[in-house]
Design an enzyme around this catalytic site. Structure first.
Site, PDB file in Angstrom:
ATOM      1  N   ASP A  58     -72.369 112.416   2.012  1.00  0.00           N
ATOM      2  CA  ASP A  58     -73.109 111.209   1.614  1.00  0.00           C
ATOM      3  C   ASP A  58     -73.784 111.496   0.268  1.00  0.00           C
ATOM      4  O   ASP A  58     -74.470 112.520   0.133  1.00  0.00           O
ATOM      5  CB  ASP A  58     -74.164 110.941   2.708  1.00  0.00           C
ATOM      6  CG  ASP A  58     -74.957 109.673   2.465  1.00  0.00           C
ATOM      7  OD1 ASP A  58     -75.045 109.212   1.304  1.00  0.00           O
ATOM      8  OD2 ASP A  58     -75.512 109.153   3.458  1.00  0.00           O
ATOM      9  N   GLU A 135     -70.444  91.839 -12.377  1.00  0.00           N
ATOM     10  CA  GLU A 135     -71.379  90.967 -11.655  1.00  0.00           C
ATOM     11  C   GLU A 135     -72.830  91.209 -12.070  1.00  0.00           C
ATOM     12  O   GLU A 135     -73.698  90.382 -11.803  1.00  0.00           O
ATOM     13  CB  GLU A 135     -71.204  91.130 -10.137  1.00  0.00           C
ATOM     14  CG  GLU A 135     -69.792  90.766  -9.716  1.00  0.00           C
ATOM     15  CD  GLU A 135     -69.598  90.605  -8.225  1.00  0.00           C
ATOM     16  OE1 GLU A 135     -70.546  90.243  -7.521  1.00  0.00           O
ATOM     17  OE2 GLU A 135     -68.465  90.844  -7.770  1.00  0.00           O
ATOM     18  N   SER A 174     -75.086  92.858  -6.695  1.00  0.00           N
ATOM     19  CA  SER A 174     -75.073  93.011  -8.153  1.00  0.00           C
ATOM     20  C   SER A 174     -76.412  93.538  -8.664  1.00  0.00           C
ATOM     21  O   SER A 174     -76.460  94.279  -9.651  1.00  0.00           O
ATOM     22  CB  SER A 174     -74.666  91.705  -8.835  1.00  0.00           C
ATOM     23  OG  SER A 174     -75.448  90.634  -8.395  1.00  0.00           O
ATOM     24  N   ALA A 175     -77.519  93.184  -7.961  1.00  0.00           N
ATOM     25  CA  ALA A 175     -78.831  93.701  -8.382  1.00  0.00           C
ATOM     26  C   ALA A 175     -78.900  95.216  -8.172  1.00  0.00           C
ATOM     27  O   ALA A 175     -79.457  95.953  -8.993  1.00  0.00           O
ATOM     28  CB  ALA A 175     -79.944  93.004  -7.611  1.00  0.00           C
ATOM     29  N   LYS A 177     -76.324  97.262  -8.225  1.00  0.00           N
ATOM     30  CA  LYS A 177     -75.459  97.885  -9.250  1.00  0.00           C
ATOM     31  C   LYS A 177     -76.176  97.857 -10.603  1.00  0.00           C
ATOM     32  O   LYS A 177     -76.115  98.828 -11.368  1.00  0.00           O
ATOM     33  CB  LYS A 177     -74.116  97.161  -9.351  1.00  0.00           C
ATOM     34  CG  LYS A 177     -73.197  97.329  -8.164  1.00  0.00           C
ATOM     35  CD  LYS A 177     -72.760  98.748  -7.898  1.00  0.00           C
ATOM     36  CE  LYS A 177     -71.822  99.295  -8.947  1.00  0.00           C
ATOM     37  NZ  LYS A 177     -71.323 100.662  -8.569  1.00  0.00           N
ATOM     38  N   PRO A 228     -59.916  80.363   4.465  1.00  0.00           N
ATOM     39  CA  PRO A 228     -61.228  79.779   4.150  1.00  0.00           C
ATOM     40  C   PRO A 228     -61.610  79.962   2.686  1.00  0.00           C
ATOM     41  O   PRO A 228     -61.695  81.072   2.185  1.00  0.00           O
ATOM     42  CB  PRO A 228     -62.175  80.566   5.058  1.00  0.00           C
ATOM     43  CG  PRO A 228     -61.499  81.860   5.295  1.00  0.00           C
ATOM     44  CD  PRO A 228     -60.022  81.663   5.138  1.00  0.00           C
ATOM     45  N   PRO A 304     -74.424  81.591  -0.556  1.00  0.00           N
ATOM     46  CA  PRO A 304     -75.671  81.383  -1.305  1.00  0.00           C
ATOM     47  C   PRO A 304     -75.667  82.181  -2.613  1.00  0.00           C
ATOM     48  O   PRO A 304     -75.220  83.329  -2.635  1.00  0.00           O
ATOM     49  CB  PRO A 304     -76.770  81.903  -0.356  1.00  0.00           C
ATOM     50  CG  PRO A 304     -76.085  82.532   0.800  1.00  0.00           C
ATOM     51  CD  PRO A 304     -74.624  82.208   0.760  1.00  0.00           C
TER      52      PRO A 304
HETATM   53  N1  LIG Z   1     -63.584  96.096  -6.192  1.00  0.00           N
HETATM   54  C1  LIG Z   1     -63.850  95.527  -7.355  1.00  0.00           C
HETATM   55  O1  LIG Z   1     -63.283  94.481  -7.685  1.00  0.00           O
HETATM   56  C2  LIG Z   1     -64.815  96.185  -8.322  1.00  0.00           C
HETATM   57  C3  LIG Z   1     -64.928  95.673  -9.616  1.00  0.00           C
HETATM   58  C4  LIG Z   1     -65.769  96.315 -10.519  1.00  0.00           C
HETATM   59  C5  LIG Z   1     -66.485  97.432 -10.128  1.00  0.00           C
HETATM   60  N2  LIG Z   1     -66.382  97.902  -8.867  1.00  0.00           N
HETATM   61  C6  LIG Z   1     -67.142  99.118  -8.514  1.00  0.00           C
HETATM   62  O2  LIG Z   1     -66.193 100.148  -8.331  1.00  0.00           O
HETATM   63  C7  LIG Z   1     -66.652 101.052  -7.326  1.00  0.00           C
HETATM   64  C8  LIG Z   1     -65.597 101.195  -6.241  1.00  0.00           C
HETATM   65  O3  LIG Z   1     -65.339  99.912  -5.678  1.00  0.00           O
HETATM   66  P1  LIG Z   1     -64.285  99.722  -4.496  1.00  0.00           P
HETATM   67  O4  LIG Z   1     -63.868  98.318  -4.503  1.00  0.00           O
HETATM   68  O5  LIG Z   1     -63.280 100.802  -4.559  1.00  0.00           O
HETATM   69  O6  LIG Z   1     -65.240  99.958  -3.241  1.00  0.00           O
HETATM   70  P2  LIG Z   1     -64.849 100.311  -1.747  1.00  0.00           P
HETATM   71  O7  LIG Z   1     -65.895  99.633  -0.911  1.00  0.00           O
HETATM   72  O8  LIG Z   1     -63.420 100.041  -1.484  1.00  0.00           O
HETATM   73  O9  LIG Z   1     -65.045 101.899  -1.653  1.00  0.00           O
HETATM   74  C9  LIG Z   1     -66.293 102.517  -1.711  1.00  0.00           C
HETATM   75  C10 LIG Z   1     -66.120 103.966  -1.273  1.00  0.00           C
HETATM   76  O10 LIG Z   1     -67.409 104.607  -1.367  1.00  0.00           O
HETATM   77  C11 LIG Z   1     -67.637 105.347  -0.172  1.00  0.00           C
HETATM   78  N3  LIG Z   1     -69.094 105.398   0.065  1.00  0.00           N
HETATM   79  C12 LIG Z   1     -69.913 104.362   0.378  1.00  0.00           C
HETATM   80  N4  LIG Z   1     -71.169 104.812   0.536  1.00  0.00           N
HETATM   81  C13 LIG Z   1     -71.147 106.141   0.288  1.00  0.00           C
HETATM   82  C14 LIG Z   1     -72.149 107.159   0.274  1.00  0.00           C
HETATM   83  N5  LIG Z   1     -73.419 106.882   0.581  1.00  0.00           N
HETATM   84  N6  LIG Z   1     -71.770 108.419  -0.031  1.00  0.00           N
HETATM   85  C15 LIG Z   1     -70.474 108.717  -0.326  1.00  0.00           C
HETATM   86  N7  LIG Z   1     -69.490 107.798  -0.306  1.00  0.00           N
HETATM   87  C16 LIG Z   1     -69.825 106.520  -0.013  1.00  0.00           C
HETATM   88  C17 LIG Z   1     -66.898 104.575   0.914  1.00  0.00           C
HETATM   89  O11 LIG Z   1     -66.606 105.407   2.037  1.00  0.00           O
HETATM   90  C18 LIG Z   1     -65.649 104.111   0.167  1.00  0.00           C
HETATM   91  O12 LIG Z   1     -64.626 105.096   0.236  1.00  0.00           O
HETATM   92  C19 LIG Z   1     -67.976 100.499  -6.810  1.00  0.00           C
HETATM   93  O13 LIG Z   1     -69.003 101.187  -7.452  1.00  0.00           O
HETATM   94  C20 LIG Z   1     -67.941  99.034  -7.235  1.00  0.00           C
HETATM   95  O14 LIG Z   1     -69.244  98.558  -7.472  1.00  0.00           O
HETATM   96  C21 LIG Z   1     -65.555  97.301  -7.941  1.00  0.00           C
END
Ligand SMILES: NC(=O)c1ccc[n+]([C@@H]2O[C@H](COP(=O)([O-])OP(=O)(O)OC[C@H]3O[C@@H](n4cnc5c(N)ncnc54)[C@H](O)[C@@H]3O)[C@@H](O)[C@H]2O)c1
Length: 364
Positions: A58, A135, A174-175, A177, A228, A304
């Site tokens: 973690d 976002e 988004s807040a 991030k 949906p 929302p």
């Molecule tokens: N999906 C999108 O469209 C998108 C777009 C822009 C940016 N992002 C950013 O890119 C990153 C990855 O997004 P994603 O869509 O692959 O997300 P995801 O939810 O598919 O994967 C997140 C991963 O992080 C791990 N994780 C969560 N909490 C954790 C913790 N406390 N310690 C260690 N590991 C942890 C989860 O097990 C998972 O493998 C994120 O930071 C997200 O904000 C995503």
């Protein structure tokens, strides 16, 4: 180079790891807690590589993060671990504050302490690359409003998010991030840690968790379930194929200038309803159904605080690092649908886990 990737079992993190192992000689340490969104099956093709290893940790656990860093001695960190689903952040923001803000802070402190112990040559090359979202900027004027008579009088136009756009996040996701982006910049300015930030638009592609818009629509359609769509489905998102994002992230971590931010996007703006209709039409061609898939579309109450429009100006990364997307929306969405059709067993396994079947709604 040895790269520590956090969140490497997630949708984008796993695409980054597959990209690095396939196309470079670098080593990867995947640090992931394996929440509901983490799935090691996404990494089956690289799991036997001598250049890949996995640590179930973690990012909020400082002692464990320190142990991993000390044991593996990375040259760079690509930080993707996050809670990432907007609807979940509305229902339960606590995990988002914990992982996205406290977790990023914990990782920054661990990285800073480690970076200070590196030799001059290694510390100069070290990078902490934080992966963020468009976002954080809130929403942009929407064509339906801009083209109205009152908007043309007030001078509204269809602007894009640039690296200089002010932050105005709308959701708990988004807040959280946005907070983490600020922490990362502060660690550069205050302590000199060589950080990079990227803000990317909506990704889509293989291994996307089935609660998100595109996979949810594909799977519901195949099951004959309602599709949906939030509100009128007129919200606009800028879609990027996940493998294009993975290539961009590798470019930034290897060639980006510390302290800089790069926006990443595909200039593929689509209304949500158009995305859903496109999925229905491609499915109709690939898996013809007597009842047209479009008939399954149902409009549900809007989320929302739902942002109306996102659109990225990616000219800086194109100009300065020579990155541009290889997929158009048309080629990428077709590849994605074909992937889901060929991997329905993966979807079933993921859904049998913690997927909340009862929750219907447009997912972004
Ligand atoms: N999906 C999108 O469209 C998108 C777009 C822009 C940016 N992002 C950013 O890119 C990153 C990855 O997004 P994603 O869509 O692959 O997300 P995801 O939810 O598919 O994967 C997140 C991963 O992080 C791990 N994780 C969560 N909490 C954790 C913790 N406390 N310690 C260690 N590991 C942890 C989860 O097990 C998972 O493998 C994120 O930071 C997200 O904000 C995503």
């Amino acid at each position: 180079m040895k790269i520590l990737v956090t969140g490497g079992a997630g949708f984008i993190g796993s695409a980054v790891i597959r990209h690095i192992i396939r196309n470079t000689t670098d080593e990867v340490i995947n640090l992931d807690k394996l929440t509901y969104a983490g799935n090691l099956e996404t990494l089956a093709e690289v799991s036997d590589s001598e250049r890949y290893c996995f640590e179930r940790v973690d990012i909020c656990d400082r002692a464990e993060v320190d142990r991993v860093i000390e044991q593996h001695n990375p040259d760079s960190v690509l930080h993707l671990a996050a809670e990432s689903h907007v609807d979940r952040s509305i229902d339960g923001p606590a995990a988002f504050i914990e992982t996205n803000i406290v977790g990023t802070y914990t990782l920054l402190e661990a990285a800073r302490q480690y970076w200070q112990t590196l030799s001059a040559t290694r510390s100069e090359k070290f990078r902490f690359h934080h992966i963020s979202t468009d976002e954080v900027f809130g929403d942009l004027p929407h064509p339906d409003e801009v083209l109205s008579p009152s908007a043309s009088e007030s001078g509204d136009k269809l602007s894009l998010f640039t690296e200089k756009t002010a932050y105005a996040p709308s959701s708990p996701y988004s807040a959280s991030k946005a907070s983490s982006d600020h922490l990362v910049r502060a660690w550069k300015r205050t302590y000199g840690l060589p950080t990079l930030v990227t803000n990317c638009s909506n990704n889509y592609g293989p291994y996307h968790f089935p609660e998100k818009l595109i996979p949810l629509m594909i799977l519901n359609a195949l099951d004959g379930k309602p599709l949906p769509v939030y509100g009128k489905g007129d919200q606009i998102r800028d879609w990027l194929y996940v493998e294009d994002h993975a290539r961009a992230l590798y470019k930034v971590v290897t060639e980006g200038v510390p302290g800089e931010t790069y926006n990443i996007g595909g200039r593929n703006e689509r209304r949500n309803i158009e995305v859903v209709e496109t999925i229905c039409d491609i499915l109709q061609e690939l898996r013809p159904s007597d009842k047209p898939y479009r008939d399954l579309i149902t409009f549900v109450q809007d989320r929302p605080g739902h942002d109306r429009r996102y659109a990225i100006d990616a000219s800086k990364i194109q100009r300065e690092l020579g990155w541009s997307p290889q997929e158009t929306f048309e080629t990428g969405i077709r590849k994605t649908i074909e992937w889901y059709l060929n991997n329905l067993d993966w979807c079933q396994r993921v859904q049998n886990g913690s997927y909340q079947r009862e929750r219907l709604g447009m997912r972004s």
